[in-house]
Design a protein around this motif. Structure first.
Motif, PDB file in Angstrom:
ATOM      1  N   VAL A 249       0.859  -1.188   0.000  1.00 34.01           N
ATOM      2  CA  VAL A 249       0.000   0.000   0.000  1.00 34.01           C
ATOM      3  C   VAL A 249       0.895   1.236   0.000  1.00 34.01           C
ATOM      4  CG1 VAL A 249      -1.910  -1.157   1.152  1.00 34.01           C
ATOM      5  CG2 VAL A 249      -0.164  -0.022   2.518  1.00 34.01           C
ATOM      6  N   GLY A 250       0.303   2.381  -0.375  1.00 34.89           N
ATOM      7  CA  GLY A 250       1.067   3.614  -0.454  1.00 34.89           C
ATOM      8  C   GLY A 250       1.446   4.154   0.910  1.00 34.89           C
ATOM      9  N   SER A 253      -1.201   5.908   3.153  1.00 31.77           N
ATOM     10  CA  SER A 253      -2.331   5.118   3.646  1.00 31.77           C
ATOM     11  C   SER A 253      -2.354   5.105   5.167  1.00 31.77           C
ATOM     12  CB  SER A 253      -2.258   3.685   3.124  1.00 31.77           C
ATOM     13  OG  SER A 253      -2.240   3.662   1.712  1.00 31.77           O
ATOM     14  N   ARG A 293       6.214   1.656  -1.671  1.00 34.07           N
ATOM     15  CA  ARG A 293       5.064   1.126  -0.938  1.00 34.07           C
ATOM     16  C   ARG A 293       5.504   0.560   0.404  1.00 34.07           C
ATOM     17  NH1 ARG A 293       2.998  -3.682  -4.631  1.00 34.07           N
ATOM     18  NH2 ARG A 293       3.344  -2.102  -6.243  1.00 34.07           N
ATOM     19  N   HIS A 320      -8.652  -6.252  -4.012  1.00 30.26           N
ATOM     20  CA  HIS A 320      -8.461  -5.145  -4.955  1.00 30.26           C
ATOM     21  C   HIS A 320      -9.726  -4.293  -5.058  1.00 30.26           C
ATOM     22  CE1 HIS A 320      -8.460  -3.327  -9.041  1.00 30.26           C
ATOM     23  NE2 HIS A 320      -7.193  -3.066  -8.731  1.00 30.26           N
ATOM     24  N   TYR A 323     -10.148  -2.345  -1.685  1.00 37.07           N
ATOM     25  CA  TYR A 323      -9.188  -1.238  -1.593  1.00 37.07           C
ATOM     26  C   TYR A 323      -9.628  -0.070  -2.479  1.00 37.07           C
ATOM     27  CZ  TYR A 323      -5.546  -3.634   1.136  1.00 37.07           C
ATOM     28  OH  TYR A 323      -4.836  -4.233   2.145  1.00 37.07           O
ATOM     29  N   ARG A 324     -10.126  -0.373  -3.656  1.00 38.30           N
ATOM     30  CA  ARG A 324     -10.565   0.685  -4.559  1.00 38.30           C
ATOM     31  C   ARG A 324     -11.771   1.415  -3.991  1.00 38.30           C
ATOM     32  NH1 ARG A 324     -12.064  -1.434 -10.336  1.00 38.30           N
ATOM     33  NH2 ARG A 324     -13.701  -2.353  -9.023  1.00 38.30           N
ATOM     34  N   GLY A 327     -10.642   3.662  -1.085  1.00 33.80           N
ATOM     35  CA  GLY A 327      -9.677   4.688  -1.415  1.00 33.80           C
ATOM     36  C   GLY A 327      -8.258   4.363  -1.003  1.00 33.80           C
ATOM     37  N   ILE A 328      -7.962   3.091  -0.799  1.00 37.29           N
ATOM     38  CA  ILE A 328      -6.594   2.666  -0.438  1.00 37.29           C
ATOM     39  C   ILE A 328      -5.824   2.447  -1.728  1.00 37.29           C
ATOM     40  CG2 ILE A 328      -5.210   0.921   0.728  1.00 37.29           C
ATOM     41  CD1 ILE A 328      -7.591   0.395   2.570  1.00 37.29           C
ATOM     42  N   ARG A 329      -4.726   3.164  -1.865  1.00 36.25           N
ATOM     43  CA  ARG A 329      -3.973   3.135  -3.114  1.00 36.25           C
ATOM     44  C   ARG A 329      -2.907   2.042  -3.075  1.00 36.25           C
ATOM     45  NH1 ARG A 329       0.549   5.854  -5.111  1.00 36.25           N
ATOM     46  NH2 ARG A 329       0.812   6.832  -3.057  1.00 36.25           N
ATOM     47  N   PRO A 331       0.269   1.487  -5.003  1.00 36.71           N
ATOM     48  CA  PRO A 331       1.125   2.159  -5.989  1.00 36.71           C
ATOM     49  C   PRO A 331       1.912   1.161  -6.814  1.00 36.71           C
ATOM     50  CG  PRO A 331       2.131   2.256  -3.829  1.00 36.71           C
ATOM     51  CD  PRO A 331       0.787   1.614  -3.632  1.00 36.71           C
ATOM     52  N   SER A 332       2.151   1.561  -8.048  1.00 42.32           N
ATOM     53  CA  SER A 332       3.014   0.762  -8.912  1.00 42.32           C
ATOM     54  C   SER A 332       4.443   1.265  -8.774  1.00 42.32           C
ATOM     55  CB  SER A 332       2.561   0.882 -10.367  1.00 42.32           C
ATOM     56  OG  SER A 332       2.557   2.244 -10.773  1.00 42.32           O
TER      57      SER A 332
END
Length: 361
Positions: A249-250, A253, A293, A320, A323-324, A327-329, A331-332
């Protein structure tokens, strides 16, 4: 001096043979009736016994009728001796086959009950069948007046030569017995060898072990090789296992919120997917500050090895989506490259422009 055969003798002998055939038919019907009742019981031993007796009992009745007919007829001593010896040999052969079926069936039933799977380890079944048939063959030879002492002596002397000629076969045989006796693996276990082969153990016979891969292909492994390699058994000491899923997670978060949401998704998967273990306590562990992350490991419980793929598939999909929604990002990975004048990157970028300018008149 034997008298000649009369019509009465033939009629009585025919009645004796017919009585033997009728008795064989009635006994076969009786055994069929007993077989239907044996199928209703939980113990499989009665089914094995009835199935083994279906060949022995009718043939015994037929042999009894023929023996009674031979006793009625005025046969000469050599003919009578030959008939009696032939009937005795027939009964011994039928009894040997029946005993082999009975004992091997019971051995197979015991191996199935101990391993708890549908497959069976045929190595014990084959050894038992060979021993019983060998004993019956020796009894037949003794009945025919052939001395078995020289045969046993010859076998003892030639045993060393046979052992040297069959080194690989005997090595695989004893390796298979050792594997089953030590309960290292049993039919139905999921194993993975250090050489890469993996799958469910289908059978262990006198020479090799058959492994069925998840792609439904069969891998044949010699017992000696299986006994001498490093191996992981995913079924023992218990079939249930844990599944680790890596998530990231970012840095922006809320980790408490991430942990709570992830645990809720784990609880949904554990109770709603076949093969999951509902009583398994979910665990979420943060462990790494990565480049882009924060890494965490989600620990799931699965019933057996092959269930992990379906459970992991459903968990990733649901996590997935959740999380979307929350609002949990996720990151790539990203990397920023800064080019400074005079640096290697700037010089390499400027070279094509210099070459292009040099070509102009």
């Amino acid at each position: 001096m034997k008298r000649s055969v009369t019509l009465d003798d033939l009629m009585i002998a025919g009645i004796a043979v017919a009585a033997g055939l009728l008795a064989a038919f009635l006994l076969r019907m009786l055994l069929r009736w007993l077989g239907k009742h044996a199928e209703r019981t939980r113990w499989s031993g009665d089914d094995i016994m009835v199935d083994a007796l279906r060949a022995f009992v009718p043939w015994s009745a037929v042999a009894g009728g023929v023996a009674a007919a031979a006793a009625v007829l005025p046969l000469t001593a050599p003919v009578g001796k030959t008939v009696n010896r032939s009937l005795t040999v027939l009964l011994i052969l039928v009894a040997t086959i029946t005993a082999a079926r009975l004992i091997t069936g019971l051995v197979q039933s015991v191996t199935q009950s101990r391993s708890g799977v549908a497959g069976s380890a045929t190595i014990f079944v084959n050894i038992t069948r060979v021993v019983v048939m060998a004993i019956g063959f020796l009894i037949v030879l003794q009945t025919l007046g052939i001395s078995i002492a020289p045969l046993l002596t010859a076998l003892g002397v030639g045993g060393l030569a046979v052992a040297l000629a069959l080194q690989d076969t005997l090595a695989n045989l004893f390796a298979g017995v050792h594997i089953l006796a030590s309960k290292t693996i049993q039919p139905g276990d999921y194993i993975r060898l250090s050489t890469g082969e993996e799958g469910y153990v289908v059978d262990i016979n006198w020479r090799n072990t058959t492994v069925r891969q998840l792609s439904n292909n069969l891998v044949i492994i010699p017992n000696a090789q299986l006994s001498g390699t490093n191996m992981t058994n995913f079924t023992r000491p218990e079939q249930k296992m844990t599944l680790l899923v890596q998530v990231g997670v970012g840095y922006d978060s809320d980790l408490d919120h991430v942990e709570r949401v992830t645990n809720e998704v784990v609880a949904q998967v554990m109770t709603g997917i076949d093969g999951a273990v509902p009583e398994h306590e979910p665990a979420v562990r943060f462990h790494t500050f990565g480049d882009s992350r924060i890494g965490l490991t989600v620990i799931l419980g699965v019933g057996e090895f092959s269930d992990q793929y379906r459970i992991k598939h459903e968990f990733i999909k649901r996590l997935h989506k959740r999380y979307r929604d929350e609002g949990i990002r996720i990151p790539s990975p990203a990397r920023t490259v800064a080019l400074q004048p005079g640096g290697a990157g700037f010089a390499e970028a400027a070279i094509p422009h210099q070459r292009e300018a040099a070509k102009r008149p």
